[in-house]
Design an enzyme around this catalytic site. Structure first.
Site, PDB file in Angstrom:
ATOM      1  N   LYS A 221      -2.630  -2.012  -3.051  1.00 48.97           N
ATOM      2  CA  LYS A 221      -3.658  -1.135  -2.467  1.00 48.97           C
ATOM      3  C   LYS A 221      -3.252   0.313  -2.734  1.00 48.97           C
ATOM      4  O   LYS A 221      -2.499   0.906  -1.949  1.00 48.97           O
ATOM      5  CB  LYS A 221      -3.783  -1.403  -0.965  1.00 48.97           C
ATOM      6  CG  LYS A 221      -4.784  -0.492  -0.252  1.00 48.97           C
ATOM      7  CD  LYS A 221      -5.177  -1.065   1.098  1.00 48.97           C
ATOM      8  CE  LYS A 221      -6.035  -0.092   1.879  1.00 48.97           C
ATOM      9  NZ  LYS A 221      -6.652  -0.709   3.052  1.00 48.97           N
TER      10      LYS A 221
ATOM     11  N   GLU B  87       0.838  -1.206   0.000  1.00 47.28           N
ATOM     12  CA  GLU B  87       0.000   0.000   0.000  1.00 47.28           C
ATOM     13  C   GLU B  87       0.869   1.251   0.000  1.00 47.28           C
ATOM     14  O   GLU B  87       1.342   1.667   1.059  1.00 47.28           O
ATOM     15  CB  GLU B  87      -0.930   0.009   1.226  1.00 47.28           C
ATOM     16  CG  GLU B  87      -1.781   1.276   1.289  1.00 47.28           C
ATOM     17  CD  GLU B  87      -2.750   1.323   2.466  1.00 47.28           C
ATOM     18  OE1 GLU B  87      -2.739   0.395   3.303  1.00 47.28           O
ATOM     19  OE2 GLU B  87      -3.514   2.288   2.548  1.00 47.28           O
TER      20      GLU B  87
HETATM   21  P1  13P Z   1      -9.386   4.201   4.361  1.00 51.72           P
HETATM   22  O1  13P Z   1     -10.225   3.459   3.352  1.00 51.72           O
HETATM   23  O2  13P Z   1     -10.175   4.787   5.495  1.00 51.72           O
HETATM   24  O3  13P Z   1      -8.442   5.159   3.713  1.00 51.72           O
HETATM   25  O4  13P Z   1      -8.494   3.101   5.089  1.00 51.72           O
HETATM   26  C1  13P Z   1      -7.951   2.087   4.362  1.00 51.72           C
HETATM   27  C2  13P Z   1      -6.709   1.657   4.995  1.00 51.72           C
HETATM   28  O5  13P Z   1      -6.598   0.550   5.464  1.00 51.72           O
HETATM   29  C3  13P Z   1      -5.582   2.599   5.004  1.00 51.72           C
HETATM   30  O6  13P Z   1      -4.418   1.892   5.279  1.00 51.72           O
END
Ligand code: 13P
Length: 342
Positions: free
Chosen positions: A219, A177
């Site tokens: 992600k 991510e």
């Molecule tokens: P949000 O969808 O609230 O941005 O959170 C997702 C998430 O896991 C961020 O690491």
């Protein structure tokens, strides 16, 4: 560990238009969420809230994986079943956040590098025993005056790749991510450019460290204007710039892309995801939302046992809307019908 098993796990999580519930808020973050509804953040309240989400009947039709936090993976449902076991029994893959947070990046004011590599091999081994089959590590890239720097992008890409390699060694699918924040006042073009630089560095590092991309999930943020920007892009523009950016930078053998919501409203995150899927790409384009799956549920709950059913209905509705968006079949009228029936 088998490569096929990693691929199967990744594929299962996003099969049949399913997405991920990010319920891995750290103790600090969940306190902020509870503060917003006037609920004290005790260990029992945190457990009760996660119990509400995970026992929602039918959530497994839309949710293929749930990301847990260290405390949560050690907790159990009201009937004593450990949460990871409960989820797995519904066919929902349990996951775990393993980074220890974004910390100030030395000598680079305003930027962060995500930590958590020390001892990670041992922690992954324990998490696998506790039932985790995928993991998450969030790098944070901030847009501002002269930032992000290449140094920050590369430090974070390097850490993500080291984390991903350790996960695969342990038989755990790494979600990588690299979040480009949408909190500033930048244009969508700046987000597009920074997202591209970030993804190029990320995949270069993953290749360099021999990470098998078929056993990963990405992600990313959507390509979107900063919250404070006076010129907000249309849904169509967000969708077309997001898909174009990902097609340029993400290898097509990645088994799934699951967007974060990043501060978008619930409906905005669904609407954008739907428009993205109407364009489509070589990978499943799904969701791994935290706030955009939980905001209404959290408000409906308000810490009261009497509101559990209403909160579960709100959560189930958002999960269903987002899975329809993955299929490109969401319509705004579906939101109004539900609002009217409440
Ligand atoms: P949000 O969808 O609230 O941005 O959170 C997702 C998430 O896991 C961020 O690491």
């Amino acid at each position: 560990m088998s490569w096929d098993e990693l691929y199967e796990t990744a594929r299962t999580i996003v099969a049949d238009d399913k997405g991920i519930l990010a319920a891995d808020e750290s103790t600090g973050t969940i306190k902020k969420r509870f503060d917003s509804i006037g609920v004290e953040s005790t260990e029992e309240n945190r457990r009760a809230y996660r119990n509400l989400l995970f026992t929602t009947a039918g959530m497994e039709e839309y949710i293929g994986g749930v990301i847990l936090y260290d405390e949560t993976i050690r907790q159990a449902a009201d009937d004593g079943t450990p949460f990871a076991e409960l989820l797995a029994s519904k066919g929902v893959v349990p996951g775990i956040k393993v980074d220890t947070g974004a910390k100030p990046f030395a000598l680079f004011p305003g930027e962060t590098v995500t930590e958590g590599l020390d001892g990670l091999r041992e922690r992954l081994e324990e998490y696998r025993e506790l039932g985790a089959r995928f993991a998450k590590w969030r790098a944070v890239i901030t847009i501002g005056n002269g930032i992000p720097t290449d140094a920050c992008i590369h430090a974070n890409a390097h850490a993500l790749a080291r984390y991903a390699a350790l996960c695969q060694e342990a038989g755990i699918v790494p979600i990588v991510e690299p979040e480009v924040l949408m909190d500033a006042d930048n244009s969508i073009e700046t987000c597009d450019e920074v997202t591209g630089r970030t993804l190029i560095a990320l995949y270069a590092a993953l290749y360099a460290f021999d990470v098998h991309l078929r056993g990963t999930l990405l992600k990313p943020n959507m390509v979107i204007a900063g919250k404070g920007s006076p010129s907000q892009a249309s849904t169509e523009q967000v969708a077309s710039m997001t898909v174009h950016n990902l097609k340029r930078h993400v290898p097509s053998l990645v088994p799934g892309i699951v967007f974060l919501s990043g501060g978008q409203s619930e409906v905005q995150a669904t609407e954008n995801l739907n428009a993205i899927n109407r364009i489509g790409g070589p990978w499943p384009l799904s969701y791994s939302y935290g706030r955009a799956l939980q905001a209404s549920a959290l408000t409906a709950w308000g810490g009261e046992a009497a509101n559990v059913e209403a909160a579960q209905a709100a959560f189930l509705h958002r999960a269903r809307m987002n899975s329809l968006a993955v299929a490109g079949q969401w319509e705004a009228s579906l939101e109004e019908q539900v609002a009217a029936s409440r």
